[in-house]
Design a protein around this motif. Structure first.
Motif, PDB file in Angstrom:
ATOM      1  N   GLY A   1       0.793  -1.215   0.000  1.00 19.40           N
ATOM      2  CA  GLY A   1       0.000   0.000   0.000  1.00 19.40           C
ATOM      3  C   GLY A   1       0.824   1.263   0.000  1.00 19.40           C
TER       4      GLY A   1
ATOM      5  N   SER B   1      -1.898   1.866  -2.623  1.00 14.80           N
ATOM      6  CA  SER B   1      -3.317   1.915  -2.271  1.00 14.80           C
ATOM      7  C   SER B   1      -3.775   3.359  -2.442  1.00 14.80           C
ATOM      8  N   GLU B   2      -5.053   3.592  -2.198  1.00 17.91           N
ATOM      9  CA  GLU B   2      -5.590   4.949  -2.358  1.00 17.91           C
ATOM     10  C   GLU B   2      -4.901   5.886  -1.367  1.00 17.91           C
TER      11      GLU B   2
END
Length: 159
Positions: A104, A131-132
């Motif tokens: 992430g 990841s976001e």
């Protein structure tokens, strides 16, 4: 007699005024605390050791006596933040090593307190697949595009 007293009074006043000026000239403005945060590698893989390094200096000289250096590390959108204390390595360098078992987008703050000052540089880094990112972590261009899109959308709507 009155002239002599007046002369002594003026002489003492002049000497004291001169001393006051010397004291203010000797006061130095403290130099800012500088912290250069780096990590190696910049992009890592799962279970790979990442080295975090805070190079601490003040006025171009290495700070080897920081009161506190901690690294705050967390995965994007995660409420759990891990704090890891670092000790002086050498020449103003404060390091830790950490291995990540989750992919992430991550963030790190170096919390540095030294010589009456505090500095908190922040970096984003990626382990495996990103990841976001957290809100507010988007680039300035992305934010400008979002603002442009929403304002165009608003102007075309009729109520």
């Amino acid at each position: 007699m009155m002239k002599r007293v007046l002369f002594i009074l003026l002489a003492v006043t002049a000497i004291m005024a001169g001393c006051g000026k010397e004291d203010t000239q000797e006061e130095e403005i403290p130099k800012l605390l500088e912290v250069e945060l780096s990590l190696s590698p910049d992009k890592s893989e799962l279970n790979q050791t990442v080295t975090f390094d805070a190079m601490v200096s003040q006025g171009g000289e290495a700070v080897t006596d920081a009161e506190e250096v901690k690294f705050e590390i967390w995965r994007s959108k995660d409420e759990h933040h891990e704090m890891i204390a670092a000790k002086h390595n050498k020449d103003g360098s404060y390091k830790i090593e950490k291995t990540f078992d989750q992919e992430g987008t991550f963030y790190v703050y170096a919390h540095v307190t030294a010589r009456g000052m505090h500095s908190m540089p922040k970096k984003e880094f990626i382990v495996g697949k990103p990841s976001e990112p957290e809100d507010g972590s988007n680039s300035q261009m992305e934010n400008m595009e979002k603002d442009k899109d929403s304002s165009e959308h608003d102007s075309t709507e009729h109520h």
